[in-house]
Enzyme design. Sequence first.
Site, mmCIF file in Angstrom:
data_model
loop_
_atom_site.group_PDB
_atom_site.id
_atom_site.type_symbol
_atom_site.label_atom_id
_atom_site.label_comp_id
_atom_site.label_asym_id
_atom_site.label_seq_id
_atom_site.Cartn_x
_atom_site.Cartn_y
_atom_site.Cartn_z
ATOM 1 N N ASN A 8 0.864 -1.185 0.000
ATOM 2 C CA ASN A 8 0.000 0.000 0.000
ATOM 3 C C ASN A 8 0.902 1.237 0.000
ATOM 4 O O ASN A 8 1.438 1.614 1.033
ATOM 5 C CB ASN A 8 -0.891 -0.027 1.255
ATOM 6 C CG ASN A 8 -1.722 1.234 1.395
ATOM 7 O OD1 ASN A 8 -1.843 2.023 0.462
ATOM 8 N ND2 ASN A 8 -2.299 1.428 2.575
ATOM 9 N N LYS A 10 0.090 4.226 -0.381
ATOM 10 C CA LYS A 10 -0.596 5.431 0.125
ATOM 11 C C LYS A 10 -0.371 6.584 -0.864
ATOM 12 O O LYS A 10 -0.350 6.354 -2.062
ATOM 13 C CB LYS A 10 -0.148 5.751 1.546
ATOM 14 C CG LYS A 10 -0.243 4.517 2.453
ATOM 15 C CD LYS A 10 -0.107 4.796 3.907
ATOM 16 C CE LYS A 10 -0.205 3.478 4.675
ATOM 17 N NZ LYS A 10 -0.207 3.640 6.115
ATOM 18 N N HIS A 89 -9.673 1.374 4.721
ATOM 19 C CA HIS A 89 -8.408 1.593 5.426
ATOM 20 C C HIS A 89 -8.638 2.618 6.538
ATOM 21 O O HIS A 89 -9.415 3.562 6.369
ATOM 22 C CB HIS A 89 -7.336 2.093 4.442
ATOM 23 C CG HIS A 89 -5.971 2.104 5.055
ATOM 24 N ND1 HIS A 89 -5.555 3.108 5.883
ATOM 25 C CD2 HIS A 89 -4.951 1.208 4.991
ATOM 26 C CE1 HIS A 89 -4.323 2.837 6.297
ATOM 27 N NE2 HIS A 89 -3.936 1.690 5.766
ATOM 28 N N GLU A 91 -7.013 5.053 7.532
ATOM 29 C CA GLU A 91 -6.771 6.463 7.165
ATOM 30 C C GLU A 91 -7.981 7.042 6.433
ATOM 31 O O GLU A 91 -8.295 8.221 6.580
ATOM 32 C CB GLU A 91 -5.493 6.571 6.323
ATOM 33 C CG GLU A 91 -4.254 6.380 7.196
ATOM 34 C CD GLU A 91 -3.067 5.763 6.484
ATOM 35 O OE1 GLU A 91 -3.024 5.760 5.248
ATOM 36 O OE2 GLU A 91 -2.165 5.265 7.195
ATOM 37 N N GLU A 161 -5.618 -4.622 10.861
ATOM 38 C CA GLU A 161 -4.642 -3.546 10.971
ATOM 39 C C GLU A 161 -4.907 -2.727 12.233
ATOM 40 O O GLU A 161 -5.680 -1.757 12.201
ATOM 41 C CB GLU A 161 -4.746 -2.626 9.751
ATOM 42 C CG GLU A 161 -4.342 -3.274 8.463
ATOM 43 C CD GLU A 161 -3.646 -2.271 7.558
ATOM 44 O OE1 GLU A 161 -2.498 -2.512 7.194
ATOM 45 O OE2 GLU A 161 -4.255 -1.224 7.251
ATOM 46 N N GLY A 167 2.266 2.636 10.878
ATOM 47 C CA GLY A 167 3.200 3.747 10.702
ATOM 48 C C GLY A 167 3.901 4.185 11.980
ATOM 49 O O GLY A 167 4.510 5.251 12.025
ATOM 50 N N SER A 207 3.288 -1.607 10.567
ATOM 51 C CA SER A 207 4.734 -1.580 10.807
ATOM 52 C C SER A 207 5.442 -2.899 10.463
ATOM 53 O O SER A 207 6.357 -3.331 11.168
ATOM 54 C CB SER A 207 5.030 -1.169 12.251
ATOM 55 O OG SER A 207 4.572 0.144 12.496
HETATM 56 P P1 PGA Z 1 2.629 0.664 7.729
HETATM 57 O O1 PGA Z 1 1.159 0.838 7.107
HETATM 58 O O2 PGA Z 1 3.186 -0.615 7.182
HETATM 59 O O3 PGA Z 1 3.389 1.888 7.283
HETATM 60 O O4 PGA Z 1 2.458 0.594 9.213
HETATM 61 C C1 PGA Z 1 0.314 -0.254 6.952
HETATM 62 C C2 PGA Z 1 -0.984 0.192 6.349
HETATM 63 O O5 PGA Z 1 -1.452 1.302 6.659
HETATM 64 O O6 PGA Z 1 -1.577 -0.516 5.522
#
Ligand code: PGA
Length: 245
Positions: A8, A10, A89, A91, A161, A167, A207
């Site tokens: 992903n 983003k 997601h 976000e 998640e 993140g 992460s």
């Molecule tokens: P990350 O994000 O690996 O940077 O923690 C995962 C995600 O949001 O799908």
Amino acid sequence: MKPLIVANWKMNPLSLKEAKALFEAVRKGVKSVKNADIVVCPPSVYLPLFKGLVLGAQNCSWEEEGAYTGEISPLMLRDIKVDYVVIGHSERRKYFRETDQEVNKKIRKAIDVGLRVVLCVGETAEERTQGKKSQVLKSQLENGLDKVTKEGMKSVIVAYEPIWAIGTGNNCSTDETMSSVLSIRQMLTNLYNRDLADKTKVLYGGSVNGGNSGSYIKESGANGLLVGGASLKADEFIKIAKSAG
Ligand code: PGA
């Protein structure tokens, strides 16, 4: 079950040149990976320009066509040979206030047009400390999958998640991931049946990096990974893909 590794990106990288370089490096690097499926989800503007890997979008509309300024139809995604779409997601839920009901409409439309859906669920740090994790996962699954048939579920992948792990570098332990994956399967058993729950892929995201990816695949019961930050570094992502397959 063959592990599924989803990148992903983003809202990165910022130039087409960098995006192409990243995509090409990943494409070449994962060629030798035979025992895992790899999907790359770049920003939508880059999707029609990439060939040679399975592609996913990071979002889509619940409408097919018409006066919906700024939206991308799932039919447009199909037309340019996109196979997957990430829906719900955290976000999108947080910054764009997507509700479970909207997530549900998107999922049903995406399935209808022939996309595979990666439905993201997960609790906040606060919900976790208050002991509300199960409740949160249950309502996200129940509402997100409302009116999704057993047949439709063949196109659904669930990504666990935990929001506090995304993140942050604070990845969820394999033990805790295992318990969440098990409860998601139990919830799917209650909503559908055991067989369907066992056949549905449940991924872990939050992460993930080249150092911890293998342990999720081997020890957590997750059927793959959703990778954010680490998918922007070709070497790191290739390492993750290789650890799975
Ligand atoms: P990350 O994000 O690996 O940077 O923690 C995962 C995600 O949001 O799908």
